[in-house]
Scaffold this active site. Structure first.
Site, short mmCIF file in Angstrom:
data_model
loop_
_atom_site.label_atom_id
_atom_site.label_comp_id
_atom_site.label_asym_id
_atom_site.label_seq_id
_atom_site.Cartn_x
_atom_site.Cartn_y
_atom_site.Cartn_z
N ASP A 105 1.47 -1.05 -0.30
CA ASP A 105 -0.13 0.25 -0.31
C ASP A 105 0.59 0.73 -0.22
O ASP A 105 2.19 0.80 0.08
CB ASP A 105 -0.28 0.10 1.48
CG ASP A 105 -2.13 -1.17 1.26
OD1 ASP A 105 -2.20 -1.84 0.29
OD2 ASP A 105 -2.88 -0.94 2.00
N HIS A 119 3.61 -1.95 3.02
CA HIS A 119 3.93 -0.96 2.67
C HIS A 119 5.63 -0.64 1.73
O HIS A 119 7.02 -0.81 2.92
CB HIS A 119 3.85 0.27 3.43
CG HIS A 119 2.66 0.16 4.37
ND1 HIS A 119 2.42 0.07 5.45
CD2 HIS A 119 1.44 1.06 3.88
CE1 HIS A 119 1.18 -0.28 5.48
NE2 HIS A 119 0.73 0.41 5.04
ZN LIG Z 1 -2.46 3.42 3.87
#
Ligand SMILES: [Zn+2]
Length: 242
Positions: free
Chosen positions: A58, A200
């Protein structure tokens, strides 16, 4: 005479023990070998199918770290799913093109990383559409998957979009602990077949962790797939378009 009697009694006792072991099948060697072969069983042998797991990233792309990740994934033959924020796409065209070329799935993570449950309907809808358009302009395809920031979304919004919402089941909190070994260990310890792992790619430590995770789980027999290949998962809220 006394010594000979003791020897005979001892032999009779040993013989009795052996007969009992033979009758009840409790020969210690036999039991040990069963235990060992169970321990050596590969996870993929247990159900007769290859266990699948999905890596998702993400908040990217990152001009600093994502290319290193793409290179590492390609080397290992791994396809992942990237949920991009629209505002980062504008200056990462080359990276998004490479994601698409390498066979990764590209999803939507809103334009400015908003909480869809706390944002007005029109604004939230625009965030999703603008991000879809930015991705389509580069890849030629409208994304099918939406990862709502913070895992929050608006039901009405979902009803009106033809996208599927993708949640996650393994979260090592890589944004909090910027340590590749710690993050990798957390994921490796808790991952089971069918899991969706959240990382991430805007952190160098998460990129290093991801490659460690791939190496370790591949050696345990796991296959890394994109989210569209995780079947029967309650982590994906599918929209039925009729
Ligand atoms: Zn996010």
């Amino acid at each position: 005479m006394k010594k000979t009697t003791v020897v005979i009694v001892t032999e009779v006792i040993i013989l009795c023990i052996l007969i009992i072991c033979f009758i009840f099948g409790k020969v210690p060697d036999n039991k040990e070998s069963v235990k060992t072969s169970e321990a050596n069983l590969n996870i993929s042998d247990m159900k007769g199918t290859i266990p699948r797991v999905a890596l998702t990233f993400d908040d990217g792309p990152s001009t600093k770290y994502t290319e290193k990740l793409l290179k590492g994934l390609k080397k290992r033959g791994v396809k992942a799913t990237f949920f991009l924020t629209g505002e980062r796409i504008s200056y990462s065209e080359k990276i998004v093109k490479r994601m698409k070329k390498d066979g990764h799935v590209i999803g939507n993570h809103t334009y400015t990383h908003i909480d869809l449950a706390k944002t007005g309907y029109n604004e939230a809808k625009k965030e999703i559409e603008d991000t879809n358009n930015a991705i389509k302009e580069i890849t030629g395809e409208k994304p099918k998957f939406l990862r709502p920031p913070y895992g929050d979304w608006n039901e009405k919004l979902l009803e009106e979009t033809d996208m599927s919402i993708v949640l996650w089941s393994v979260d090592p909190e890589d944004w909090k602990d910027r340590n590749a070994d710690v993050v990798a260990k957390r994921v490796i310890k808790s991952t089971r077949p069918g899991d969706i792992i959240l990382l991430h790619d805007i952190f160098g430590t998460s990129v290093d962790a991801a490659l460690k995770i791939v190496d370790e789980l591949q050696s345990k027999g796991y296959q890394f797939v994109t989210v569209d290949q995780i079947e029967d998962s309650n982590l994906i809220k599918k929209q039925v378009v009729e």
